[in-house]
Write an enzyme that holds these catalytic residues in place. Structure first.
Site, short mmCIF file in Angstrom:
data_model
loop_
_atom_site.label_atom_id
_atom_site.label_comp_id
_atom_site.label_asym_id
_atom_site.label_seq_id
_atom_site.Cartn_x
_atom_site.Cartn_y
_atom_site.Cartn_z
N CYS A 115 0.83 -1.21 0.00
CA CYS A 115 0.00 0.00 0.00
C CYS A 115 0.86 1.25 0.00
CB CYS A 115 -0.93 0.00 1.22
SG CYS A 115 -2.00 1.46 1.32
N CYS A 120 -0.42 4.05 2.26
CA CYS A 120 -0.16 3.81 3.68
C CYS A 120 1.29 4.07 4.06
CB CYS A 120 -0.50 2.36 4.05
SG CYS A 120 -2.13 1.79 3.52
N ASP A 121 2.22 3.63 3.21
CA ASP A 121 3.62 3.54 3.63
C ASP A 121 4.61 4.37 2.85
OD1 ASP A 121 2.84 1.66 5.55
OD2 ASP A 121 3.05 -0.01 4.15
#
Length: 310
Positions: A137, A140-141
């Site tokens: 992701c 997300c990261d």
């Protein structure tokens, strides 16, 4: 449990399932929430710091966020069961569910929140270094890879989108693809090719992820001549698709050709009366913790209104 007719059973946890549990319990529905024997908490149980979930300006560790949601659902009266639902009969006024321990439940309404799984390359070290440089992701990261050289595996629109997004942070993004052409749409390919931070590595597959505590390099193999090499990277983003966890639902509720549950417009209603679906099980597009949580809220409200009318 088979003697009791429950108002509501929620199948699945994660942000969608736990949020559905919070709202349904506050509506005095005493929902029975099946968390899953192994997958309780969903995909966020495999992440490290979550910085984009509203309300946590300092960030929060993924498992801690799920523990908070779980505790909140339990506080208001959700009955949590650490087991899997293995059989379902969802048509008719009374829904019948069987869990992995052999218990049979009867319910007036069911919320499906079984989520989806990221497709993995299938390497042992891919799993071991998950959250330590391996991610599925970018949203997300990506922030954690500022000024680093990272790799994206995949050839579809998702891979192109992830790669373009990651160039906001990384010094270079290398798209690794096992063929010499992409299946992504023309506009997405052109956008990636026009990005000076993106490099393409054609006819190449990842055969190992290297690193003791964190990703340090990838072992690569040329798919044409079979030669192997290593290249330094601090991050690997796997963007080869998602698989909705809808195996149990085949022949039960309407699914699209990718296996996602079909819902009615912006609601969470499925084609079966009294059966609702939420979270990544229905979401092709966003797949974020906050959108899954919002969808779980919708499902609980839809279920509450359905039960009030029956």
């Amino acid at each position: 449990m088979s003697e009791t007719l429950h108002e509501l059973v929620i199948v699945g946890s994660g942000p969608a399932g736990y949020t559905a549990g919070i709202y349904a319990a506050r509506a005095q529905l005493a929902p029975v929430l099946y968390e899953g024997s192994v997958t309780a908490g969903g995909a966020l149980m495999n992440t490290t710091e979550v910085e984009n979930f509203p309300g946590f300006p300092a960030g929060i560790i993924g498992p801690d966020l799920m523990d908070n949601l779980k505790a909140q659902a339990e506080k208001f009266g959700s009955i949590l069961v650490r087991d899997d639902i293995v059989e379902l009969q969802l048509d008719g006024d009374v829904k019948v569910l069987k869990d992995g321990s052999g218990n049979v439940l009867r319910a007036k309404a069911v919320i499906l929140a079984t989520g989806s799984a990221y497709k993995e390359i299938g390497l042992e070290n891919e799993k071991r270094l998950s959250g330590r440089g391996v991610s599925w992701c970018a949203t997300c990261d990506g922030f954690f890879f500022r000024n680093q050289e990272i790799a994206v595996v995949g050839g579809g629109d998702s891979a192109m989108e992830e790669a373009n997004f990651l160039t906001r942070f990384a010094s270079k993004v290398v798209i690794i693809h096992r063929r010499d052409s992409l299946r992504a749409s023309k506009i997405m390919v052109e956008r990636a090719q026009a990005n000076p931070k993106i490099e393409f590595l054609w006819n190449t597959e990842v055969i190992d992820v290297l690193g003791a505590e964190n990703v340090s390099a990838l072992k690569l193999r040329n798919t044409v001549d079979g030669t192997e090499s290593e290249r330094a990277f601090t991050g690997l983003f796997v963007a080869i698709g998602h698989t909705p966890r809808s195996e149990l639902l085949v022949g039960q509720v309407d699914l699209d050709n990718e296996g996602y549950v079909k819902v009615d417009g912006r609601s969470t209603r499925t084609n079966l009366t009294g059966v609702f679906a939420c979270g990544d099980l229905v979401d092709h597009t966003y797949r974020q913790a906050i959108t899954a949580a919002g969808s779980g809220c919708q499902a609980a409200l839809d279920a509450e209104r359905f039960l009030a009318g029956h």
